[in-house]
Design a protein around this motif. Structure first.
Motif, PDB file in Angstrom:
ATOM      1  N   SER A 155      -1.182  -4.888  38.354  1.00  0.00           N
ATOM      2  CA  SER A 155      -0.406  -4.622  37.356  1.00  0.00           C
ATOM      3  C   SER A 155      -1.024  -4.702  35.796  1.00  0.00           C
ATOM      4  O   SER A 155      -1.429  -5.558  35.617  1.00  0.00           O
ATOM      5  CB  SER A 155       0.833  -5.664  37.111  1.00  0.00           C
ATOM      6  OG  SER A 155       1.747  -5.156  36.190  1.00  0.00           O
ATOM      7  N   LYS A 185       3.637  -1.613  31.603  1.00  0.00           N
ATOM      8  CA  LYS A 185       3.088  -2.115  32.547  1.00  0.00           C
ATOM      9  C   LYS A 185       2.917  -1.209  33.737  1.00  0.00           C
ATOM     10  O   LYS A 185       3.950  -0.253  33.953  1.00  0.00           O
ATOM     11  CB  LYS A 185       3.607  -3.587  33.231  1.00  0.00           C
ATOM     12  CG  LYS A 185       3.218  -4.895  32.545  1.00  0.00           C
ATOM     13  CD  LYS A 185       1.989  -5.383  32.686  1.00  0.00           C
ATOM     14  CE  LYS A 185       1.830  -6.456  31.944  1.00  0.00           C
ATOM     15  NZ  LYS A 185       0.497  -6.840  32.014  1.00  0.00           N
ATOM     16  N   ASP A 187       1.466  -0.289  38.061  1.00  0.00           N
ATOM     17  CA  ASP A 187       0.575  -0.697  38.924  1.00  0.00           C
ATOM     18  C   ASP A 187      -0.529   0.322  39.232  1.00  0.00           C
ATOM     19  O   ASP A 187      -0.110   1.356  39.691  1.00  0.00           O
ATOM     20  CB  ASP A 187       1.436  -1.049  40.069  1.00  0.00           C
ATOM     21  CG  ASP A 187       2.203  -2.233  40.159  1.00  0.00           C
ATOM     22  OD1 ASP A 187       1.320  -3.300  39.545  1.00  0.00           O
ATOM     23  OD2 ASP A 187       3.279  -2.576  40.570  1.00  0.00           O
ATOM     24  N   GLU A 265       7.088 -12.329  40.808  1.00  0.00           N
ATOM     25  CA  GLU A 265       6.362 -11.334  41.570  1.00  0.00           C
ATOM     26  C   GLU A 265       5.813 -12.127  42.619  1.00  0.00           C
ATOM     27  O   GLU A 265       4.567 -11.643  43.269  1.00  0.00           O
ATOM     28  CB  GLU A 265       5.607 -10.613  40.659  1.00  0.00           C
ATOM     29  CG  GLU A 265       5.866  -9.895  39.480  1.00  0.00           C
ATOM     30  CD  GLU A 265       5.986 -10.695  38.169  1.00  0.00           C
ATOM     31  OE1 GLU A 265       5.961 -11.921  38.376  1.00  0.00           O
ATOM     32  OE2 GLU A 265       6.159 -10.496  37.100  1.00  0.00           O
ATOM     33  N   HIS A 266       5.864 -13.373  42.601  1.00  0.00           N
ATOM     34  CA  HIS A 266       5.177 -14.260  43.494  1.00  0.00           C
ATOM     35  C   HIS A 266       5.225 -13.646  45.115  1.00  0.00           C
ATOM     36  O   HIS A 266       6.216 -13.701  45.381  1.00  0.00           O
ATOM     37  CB  HIS A 266       5.361 -15.787  43.609  1.00  0.00           C
ATOM     38  CG  HIS A 266       4.569 -16.688  44.123  1.00  0.00           C
ATOM     39  ND1 HIS A 266       4.323 -16.842  45.688  1.00  0.00           N
ATOM     40  CD2 HIS A 266       3.619 -17.655  43.584  1.00  0.00           C
ATOM     41  CE1 HIS A 266       3.238 -17.698  45.544  1.00  0.00           C
ATOM     42  NE2 HIS A 266       2.844 -18.076  44.371  1.00  0.00           N
ATOM     43  N   ARG A 283      16.915 -10.795  44.453  1.00  0.00           N
ATOM     44  CA  ARG A 283      15.885  -9.335  44.652  1.00  0.00           C
ATOM     45  C   ARG A 283      16.303  -8.449  43.222  1.00  0.00           C
ATOM     46  O   ARG A 283      15.377  -7.627  42.530  1.00  0.00           O
ATOM     47  CB  ARG A 283      16.408  -8.567  45.746  1.00  0.00           C
ATOM     48  CG  ARG A 283      15.461  -8.857  46.906  1.00  0.00           C
ATOM     49  CD  ARG A 283      15.587  -7.793  47.913  1.00  0.00           C
ATOM     50  NE  ARG A 283      15.124  -8.347  49.163  1.00  0.00           N
ATOM     51  CZ  ARG A 283      16.026  -8.855  50.038  1.00  0.00           C
ATOM     52  NH1 ARG A 283      17.309  -8.552  50.024  1.00  0.00           N
ATOM     53  NH2 ARG A 283      15.723  -9.740  51.303  1.00  0.00           N
ATOM     54  N   MET A 286      14.245  -9.992  40.306  1.00  0.00           N
ATOM     55  CA  MET A 286      12.988  -9.398  40.697  1.00  0.00           C
ATOM     56  C   MET A 286      12.589  -7.828  39.931  1.00  0.00           C
ATOM     57  O   MET A 286      11.801  -7.559  39.395  1.00  0.00           O
ATOM     58  CB  MET A 286      12.427  -9.249  42.168  1.00  0.00           C
ATOM     59  CG  MET A 286      12.195 -10.834  42.539  1.00  0.00           C
ATOM     60  SD  MET A 286      12.175 -11.117  44.332  1.00  0.00           S
ATOM     61  CE  MET A 286      10.847 -10.016  44.728  1.00  0.00           C
ATOM     62  N   GLU A 287      13.757  -6.922  40.332  1.00  0.00           N
ATOM     63  CA  GLU A 287      13.547  -5.539  39.968  1.00  0.00           C
ATOM     64  C   GLU A 287      13.715  -5.535  38.371  1.00  0.00           C
ATOM     65  O   GLU A 287      13.073  -5.002  37.616  1.00  0.00           O
ATOM     66  CB  GLU A 287      14.744  -4.887  40.345  1.00  0.00           C
ATOM     67  CG  GLU A 287      14.520  -4.411  42.046  1.00  0.00           C
ATOM     68  CD  GLU A 287      13.074  -3.763  42.170  1.00  0.00           C
ATOM     69  OE1 GLU A 287      12.916  -2.580  41.362  1.00  0.00           O
ATOM     70  OE2 GLU A 287      12.520  -4.061  42.818  1.00  0.00           O
ATOM     71  N   LYS A 290      10.569  -6.667  36.693  1.00  0.00           N
ATOM     72  CA  LYS A 290       9.526  -5.604  36.747  1.00  0.00           C
ATOM     73  C   LYS A 290       9.652  -4.706  35.508  1.00  0.00           C
ATOM     74  O   LYS A 290       8.701  -4.135  35.084  1.00  0.00           O
ATOM     75  CB  LYS A 290       9.843  -4.944  38.120  1.00  0.00           C
ATOM     76  CG  LYS A 290       8.659  -5.070  39.005  1.00  0.00           C
ATOM     77  CD  LYS A 290       8.465  -4.003  40.149  1.00  0.00           C
ATOM     78  CE  LYS A 290       7.488  -4.394  41.047  1.00  0.00           C
ATOM     79  NZ  LYS A 290       7.749  -3.862  42.456  1.00  0.00           N
ATOM     80  N   ASN A 328      12.123 -16.128  34.736  1.00  0.00           N
ATOM     81  CA  ASN A 328      11.149 -15.489  34.004  1.00  0.00           C
ATOM     82  C   ASN A 328      10.185 -15.917  33.293  1.00  0.00           C
ATOM     83  O   ASN A 328       9.112 -15.192  33.082  1.00  0.00           O
ATOM     84  CB  ASN A 328      12.449 -14.780  33.041  1.00  0.00           C
ATOM     85  CG  ASN A 328      12.807 -15.585  32.071  1.00  0.00           C
ATOM     86  OD1 ASN A 328      12.878 -16.855  32.421  1.00  0.00           O
ATOM     87  ND2 ASN A 328      13.473 -15.188  31.023  1.00  0.00           N
ATOM     88  N   LEU A 332       2.728 -14.631  36.957  1.00  0.00           N
ATOM     89  CA  LEU A 332       1.867 -14.631  38.137  1.00  0.00           C
ATOM     90  C   LEU A 332       0.740 -14.762  37.969  1.00  0.00           C
ATOM     91  O   LEU A 332      -0.080 -15.392  38.677  1.00  0.00           O
ATOM     92  CB  LEU A 332       2.178 -13.161  38.864  1.00  0.00           C
ATOM     93  CG  LEU A 332       1.616 -13.210  40.007  1.00  0.00           C
ATOM     94  CD1 LEU A 332       2.087 -14.096  41.309  1.00  0.00           C
ATOM     95  CD2 LEU A 332       1.478 -11.789  40.723  1.00  0.00           C
TER      96      LEU A 332
END
Length: 824
Positions: A155, A185, A187, A265-266, A283, A286-287, A290, A328, A332
């Motif tokens: 990322s 960011k 990937d 993101e772990h 989930r 997590m989204e 991102k 948050n 990572l």
RNA sequence: GCCGGUGUGGCGGAACUGGCAGACGCGCUUGACUCAAAAUCAAGUUCUCGCAAGGGAGUGGGGGUUCGAGUCCCUUCACCGGCACCA
């Protein structure tokens, strides 16, 4: 008929002559000590600005002095010529980046020559020329061979405006260093340099750079960001004792852990939440994370948000069940991407535990006896030192000792151990842009990543490309992309990214030592002869970026045996900005002063003089029109005086006879004093402003010099004045030097010495103090001892009157300075 | 929050080793030269009381060390810069 000072014509006359005589060419002379004087090379943006005028004026005064002092001086110049503006110009005007760049170089080179800077242009380096970037590519391959260049998917920082990725160092407060757009960011698979392998050396060696400003060293230390602590391995029973490592600087608080937090993101998170009732909301979280930008997510005042995963870890020492959360605030890419939560002894953990009702367990007993252990965790965490409690076998141990004891204990158990973490990230070096050195790598379906063999360099930039600011230009050149594999000969394609321009500038100072070498980037003997750079001058904006990268490069090349120094720049001078009306000059503010116009109006010598006189080099300099007028006035004043006395130098010039009168003696002393002061101020202290003020004082004395006083002393002072001015205002010094009948350039003269004996005054003024307050002054013969001085003052009528009937308790006499009477 | 830097006249700045605070320059005031102006040369210019001689205060604030502090120590404030939910 007096001849007026006309800078325009005389400056061009001398610039032409210096060039014809190759006066600034580096003379390699092993009998002389060397001095490598370097200023940060410019990006060829089109025009010089006042910032350029300032750096190069500073470098030039130093280089010129060193030459006169008998050093062999390397004072080169070049162009940091790759970069995005050339591409933007291509999009806007349709001109090829190379054309735009080379035209700018031609114009700016002419500007630099017009200021009379003494650069050795025979070693000129242009980073966008194939002769240069061939070696940049060669060095990339050397890094690759040494395992220091690698490709990975990560990322990464993406600037939408520049359509390219950026290194961490190039993201300033979440914005692109070039265009200030917000960085997002992405990937992507990218090339990195393993600068983190050098983190410890880059940090430690900062201590060996006493010639660097504390400010810059601190900035680099902060950037590298070393933390010492421990890695601790927790296990997850429900995942067959899968280990999960946390990094902490406080292993002493291990018994106070009441929860654990992973970065969203772990990689373990998906497995932890599988089949749990919390899975959906985690989930979703997590989204959301991102999408959120790094700044928003990690700003200190951002709300701490977390979710319980439904899973538990096992404490490595107590075996307790520790709930695992995601939040948050855990990143990572720092530490292990997982932290242990000790709310009793950490501000952030405390706030988090409070918000989510997690237990708080105190394990450090404050040394302060008034502080009750029970108070811990009620209103605030206790983060200071103390002794351990509720910590099993470690109870009673001072926490500082416990840090090591617990880390060592964990190591014995194979559950972690002492660890160090750095903030520094690997350097992302690939760019999806055209105007840079192509990365010399080929991708083959059979052989994978294949480096271009060094004997096939350079990988030339193609010209059949589309530059529209939207696509990676090199992908549009079919002739460039498709190639054959150097290993198997099969069809292959080239890497289409180019290198970060900071790579180009990470080694240019090495190339100057051997600029024409077509066998190697530089010869070891030559680079060792000239390195280290004795004085490096540039803006503080490169305190981290360029200066850190250059240090890294030097260390890698040292390890590769290519040179014998681990640090490139012995001494660093960071010059301040040039301001106008208290603000940085900028087009949008409309406060830009153009060097061309100033030189046109006053001449280069005036501009140089003003820049060096108006402020010491490290400080910001406020450009004032009246100040420039003042500097110009001073040069006229010098001109008039020397011109008016030029007749002195017709025929035999009389020798100085300072013993002829008090005035002669004083001018003679001033001349020697100025020599001493200017030598130290320019050569050692780099306080050019005070060197100039001393020269001004000297000129004031010359104006006040009586008509009938010794002419030889005056002639001596005039000659010396021109020598002292030569590094500062080289043209007028040269012209007047010629006017007083000298036939060899003033810049080829030896720098004058001073006679310490001439500095001694016959009489000195001493101060008489009563109880530390100045009450009178007295002229006394020089060289009196303390007792003689005290006796003289005791006898002084006015002193007697001041003391009256009070008792003198103590007399402090400082020869040449003062006598202080303590009365009461 | 942590780290680093900087605070001195109307302005840019000087005082390097604890010893006359304000060098040098800008600006301002006055004088000379000039019919006049510009340019130049000369004198003055920290604040304050005083006609003056001469006092008093003064280097962001407070305290300390010292015969003596812009300078050294403690403390505090302001501004600038770096890092920062960094574990």
């Amino acid at each position: 008929m007096a001849r007026p000072y006309e800078p325009a014509s005389l400056e061009q006359k001398w610039q032409k002559r210096w060039k014809e005589e190759q006066q600034h060419k580096t003379r390699e002379d092993h009998a002389k000590p060397k001095f490598y004087c370097l200023e940060q090379f410019p990006y060829p943006s089109g025009r010089l600005h006042m910032g350029h005028m300032r750096v190069y004026s500073i470098g030039d005064i130093i280089a010129r002095l060193k030459r006169m002092k008998g050093y062999q001086v390397l004072h080169p110049m070049g162009w940091d010529a790759f970069g995005l503006p050339a591409e933007n110009a291509a999009v806007k005007y349709g001109a090829a980046p190379s054309k735009w760049t080379y035209e700018n170089i031609a114009y700016m080179k002419q500007q630099l020559e017009r200021v009379g800077f003494s650069f050795d242009w025979s070693r000129e380096v242009t980073t966008c020329s194939p002769e240069y970037y061939k070696w940049t590519q060669w060095l990339f391959l050397t890094f690759y061979e040494r395992g220091l260049a690698y490709r990975k998917k990560a990322s990464v920082n993406w600037c939408p405006e520049c359509s390219t990725v950026l290194a961490n160092e190039q993201v300033i407060d979440g914005l692109c260093w070039r265009c200030d757009s917000e960085v997002t960011k992405k990937d992507l698979e990218q090339w990195f340099f393993r600068i983190t392998d050098y983190a410890e050396r880059l940090l430690k060696d900062l201590d060996n750079l006493p010639g660097w400003p504390e400010k810059v060293r601190t900035m680099q230390r902060n950037w590298i960001g070393k933390s010492e602590g421990a890695n601790i391995t927790f296990t997850i029973p429900e995942l067959d004792d899968e280990p999960v490592n946390v990094f902490t600087t406080r292993p002493d608080t291990l018994y106070g852990v009441t929860y654990m937090v992973l970065a969203p993101e772990h990689p373990l998170v998906p497995r932890l939440i599988e089949g749990k009732p919390q899975a959906a909301e985690v989930r979703d979280f997590m989204e959301r994370m991102k999408k959120e930008s790094d700044i928003a997510r990690t700003s200190a005042d951002a709300e701490k948000v977390g979710y319980f995963t439904g899973a538990y870890a096992k404490h490595p020492l107590t075996g307790d069940q520790i709930p695992i959360w995601v939040a948050n605030y855990v990143l990572l890419d720092y530490g292990t991407g997982a932290v242990m939560g000790v709310p009793a002894h950490d501000e952030r953990d405390f706030a988090f535990a409070r918000k989510y009702n997690l237990p708080i367990k105190a394990v450090i007993n404050p040394l302060d006896e008034n502080f009750l252990v029970e108070e811990i965790g009620v209103d605030s965490p206790y983060t200071d030192d103390g002794t351990l409690i509720h910590s099993g076998p470690f109870d009673g141990l001072p926490n500082r000792e416990a840090i090591k004891a617990i880390a060592d204990h964990l190591q014995k158990l194979g559950k972690g151990g002492p660890a160090v973490s750095y903030r520094l990230r690997d350097w992302l070096v690939s760019r999806q842009r055209y105007w840079g050195a192509p990365i010399p790598i080929i991708y083959c379906d059979n052989c994978g990543i294949v480096p271009v063999p060094k004997d096939q360099l350079p990988v030339l930039l193609p010209e059949d490309v589309v530059i529209d600011g939207k696509r990676n230009p090199l992908t549009t050149s079919e002739s460039f992309v498709s190639t054959t594999c150097p290993a198997c000969g099969g069809k292959a394609r080239r890497e289409t990214d180019t290198m970060d321009t900071f790579i180009d500038s990470s080694w240019y100072y090495l190339r100057y030592t051997d600029a024409a070498n077509d066998q190697l980037p530089f010869d070891k003997e030559k680079v060792d002869k000239w390195l280290q750079v004795d004085e490096y001058i540039g803006g503080v904006e490169h305190a981290i970026l360029h200066l850190l990268y250059s240090r890294f490069f030097t260390k890698v090349l040292y390890d590769a045996g290519m040179l014998s120094y681990e640090e490139p720049f012995r001494s660093l001078l960071t010059q301040g900005m040039v301001l106008k009306d208290g603000a940085k000059m900028s087009k949008s503010k409309g406060n830009v002063v153009s060097p061309d116009e100033m030189i046109e109006k006053y001449g280069a010598d005036t501009v140089r003089l003003f820049i060096l006189f108006a402020a010491p080099p490290e400080r910001d300099l406020d450009w004032t029109d009246t100040g420039v007028e003042g500097s110009h006035r001073f040069l006229h004043r010098v001109w008039r005086f020397v011109e008016g006395n030029a007749a002195l130098f017709k025929g035999d010039v009389p020798a100085p006879r300072p013993d002829q009168s008090a005035a002669a003696k004083e001018l003679y002393r001033m001349t020697h004093f100025a020599t001493k002061k200017v030598t130290e101020d320019i050569g050692e202290r780099y306080t050019f402003n005070t060197a100039i003020s001393t020269i001004m004082e000297m000129v004031n004395k010359m104006y006040a010099y009586p008509e009938d006083a010794d002419r030889g002393t005056l002639a001596f002072a005039i000659e010396r004045l021109l020598l002292l001015m030569a590094p500062i205002t080289p043209h007028i010094a040269e012209e007047l030097w010629e006017m007083i009948g000298k036939t060899e350039s003033v810049h080829k003269q030896s720098w004058p010495d001073y006679d310490p004996a001439a500095l001694v005054q016959d009489e000195v003024e001493i101060v008489i103090q009563i109880n530390g307050k100045v009450r009178d002054k007295l002229i006394v013969p020089n060289g009196l001892s303390k007792d003689e001085l005290a006796a003289l003052v005791a006898d002084h009528e006015r002193t007697k009157a001041l003391v009256q009937d009070k008792t003198v308790r103590k007399v402090i006499a400082v020869p040449g300075k003062l006598v202080n009477l303590v009365v009461g």
